[in-house]
Each structure stands twice: as structure tokens, then as C-alpha cells.
Scaffold this motif. Structure first.
Motif, mmCIF file in Angstrom:
data_model
loop_
_atom_site.group_PDB
_atom_site.id
_atom_site.type_symbol
_atom_site.label_atom_id
_atom_site.label_comp_id
_atom_site.label_asym_id
_atom_site.label_seq_id
_atom_site.Cartn_x
_atom_site.Cartn_y
_atom_site.Cartn_z
ATOM 1 N N ASP A 71 59.606 -2.450 -17.105
ATOM 2 C CA ASP A 71 57.251 -2.106 -17.582
ATOM 3 C C ASP A 71 56.495 -2.967 -16.888
ATOM 4 O O ASP A 71 55.266 -2.993 -16.814
ATOM 5 C CB ASP A 71 57.677 -3.271 -19.371
ATOM 6 C CG ASP A 71 58.095 -2.484 -20.423
ATOM 7 O OD1 ASP A 71 58.384 -1.265 -19.908
ATOM 8 O OD2 ASP A 71 59.049 -3.229 -21.120
ATOM 9 N N SER A 72 57.240 -4.080 -15.721
ATOM 10 C CA SER A 72 56.350 -5.143 -14.936
ATOM 11 C C SER A 72 55.735 -4.100 -13.479
ATOM 12 O O SER A 72 54.949 -4.699 -13.259
ATOM 13 C CB SER A 72 56.903 -6.179 -14.515
ATOM 14 O OG SER A 72 57.837 -5.767 -13.942
ATOM 15 N N PHE A 73 56.419 -2.777 -13.783
ATOM 16 C CA PHE A 73 55.927 -1.932 -13.158
ATOM 17 C C PHE A 73 55.484 -0.804 -13.067
ATOM 18 O O PHE A 73 55.881 -0.100 -14.064
ATOM 19 C CB PHE A 73 57.191 -1.123 -11.907
ATOM 20 C CG PHE A 73 57.869 -2.743 -11.213
ATOM 21 C CD1 PHE A 73 56.971 -3.171 -10.312
ATOM 22 C CD2 PHE A 73 58.967 -3.647 -11.032
ATOM 23 C CE1 PHE A 73 57.265 -4.619 -8.610
ATOM 24 C CE2 PHE A 73 58.992 -4.642 -10.598
ATOM 25 C CZ PHE A 73 58.807 -4.696 -9.030
ATOM 26 N N PRO A 74 53.944 -0.105 -13.224
ATOM 27 C CA PRO A 74 53.372 0.694 -13.835
ATOM 28 C C PRO A 74 53.835 2.203 -13.084
ATOM 29 O O PRO A 74 53.289 2.568 -12.032
ATOM 30 C CB PRO A 74 51.544 0.157 -13.916
ATOM 31 C CG PRO A 74 51.478 -0.295 -12.393
ATOM 32 C CD PRO A 74 53.016 -0.917 -12.903
ATOM 33 N N VAL A 75 54.405 2.832 -13.447
ATOM 34 C CA VAL A 75 54.891 4.467 -12.929
ATOM 35 C C VAL A 75 54.747 4.978 -14.021
ATOM 36 O O VAL A 75 55.321 4.558 -15.409
ATOM 37 C CB VAL A 75 56.014 4.295 -12.121
ATOM 38 C CG1 VAL A 75 56.294 3.030 -10.763
ATOM 39 C CG2 VAL A 75 57.472 4.323 -12.714
ATOM 40 N N GLU A 76 54.833 6.405 -14.164
ATOM 41 C CA GLU A 76 54.479 7.254 -14.479
ATOM 42 C C GLU A 76 56.488 7.444 -15.580
ATOM 43 O O GLU A 76 57.555 6.473 -14.620
ATOM 44 C CB GLU A 76 54.677 8.495 -14.219
ATOM 45 C CG GLU A 76 53.207 9.171 -14.093
ATOM 46 C CD GLU A 76 52.148 10.091 -13.919
ATOM 47 O OE1 GLU A 76 52.868 11.094 -13.912
ATOM 48 O OE2 GLU A 76 51.760 10.191 -12.363
#
Length: 148
Positions: free
Chosen positions: A34-39
Motif C-alpha cells: 500500500d505504500s507504493f502506489p501502483v495499479e
């Protein structure tokens, strides 16, 4: 940047964290993801890679150990080690990804997250393993048919 590339980066960061901190609970991994915004597609690919690498880690490390000359798996940097684990898992288990793509992606990750020699080192080791396992041409027919 493609979704699979993003997934590989997230998988690398996750495996690196697991190496540093030890085993990770699903809550820990969820918080990390969740700390890395990816699709979502990239996240699903990362999960598939992380689970596969963790499940097959002894076999992946055995392939690495067999390919390393005058070097041991324990001496590998954590980044290079995990980049190659991810790539080996892809080479062995993901039929839809051509070997050239897997190796090129691993080289790029190693250059970005490793040291100055990581790209060349990762390329040499993965090329050796792909040759030993007869996987250098894996997916070439898929790539060719998509180009036609």
C-alpha cells in the motif's frame, strides 16, 4: 513504465525488505504494498512473483549457486540476489514472458537498484543459467507472432 516493470520493482522491494527484516506477515506485506502506489494489475503481478520466489527459493538459489564461478550465493548483494531470483522464477514458471524480456528487465532493475557492476553481473549469470536450462529462446515464437 509498463505494469509488469512496476510489478517487478514492487516485488524486488518486497523481497529486499523480507531479507532485511526476516519473514513478513500478510499484514506487513499489505502495508508495504500500500505504500507504493501502483495499479492493481502491477500489484497482482508483484504478489505472484513474491509468492513464487518465496515458494521456490531453495531451487532458485541452487540454480544461482551452480552458475556462479569463484563466488557464492552468500556473497551476492541482496539486490542482485533478489533480482536474479525474480528473473529465474519468470524464466522457469512464466511461459508467456520471453526470456529476452525477463533478462532485459532484470538488467534494468540491477542497474537502477544495484551498484555500478550489477547490470553486467546479472546479465552474465542469467545468460549462463538460461543457456544451461535451454531457455534462451523461450518465448521467441510468441514475440515473433505478436510482431507479425
Amino acid at each position: 513504465m509498463g505494469l509488469r516493470h512496476q510489478g517487478r520493482e514492487l516485488a524486488l522491494k518486497t523481497l529486499y525488505r523480507i531479507d532485511i527484516c526476516g519473514g513478513a506477515s500478510s499484514d506487513d506485506l499489505t502495508a508495504l504494498f500500500d505504500s507504493f502506489p501502483v495499479e492493481d494489475e502491477a500489484r497482482r503481478f508483484a504478489v505472484q512473483l513474491v509468492e513464487g520466489v518465496r515458494r521456490e527459493q531453495p531451487a532458485l538459489d541452487k540454480h544461482l549457486a551452480d552458475a556462479l564461478e569463484h563466488w557464492s550465493v552468500k556473497r551476492l548483494s541482496r539486490v542482485d540476489h533478489n533480482v536474479m531470483r525474480i528473473a529465474l522464477y519468470e524464466l522457469l514458471r512464466m511461459e508467456d514472458i520471453p526470456a529476452r524480456v525477463t533478462i532485459d528487465e532484470a538488467i534494468e532493475l540491477a542497474k537502477c537498484y544495484g551498484d555500478i557492476e550489477s547490470g553486467r553481473f546479472v546479465n552474465g549469470v542469467l545468460d549462463e543459467i538460461a543457456g544451461r536450462l535451454g531457455l534462451k529462446q523461450k518465448g521467441d515464437d510468441v514475440t515473433q507472432s505478436k510482431a507479425e
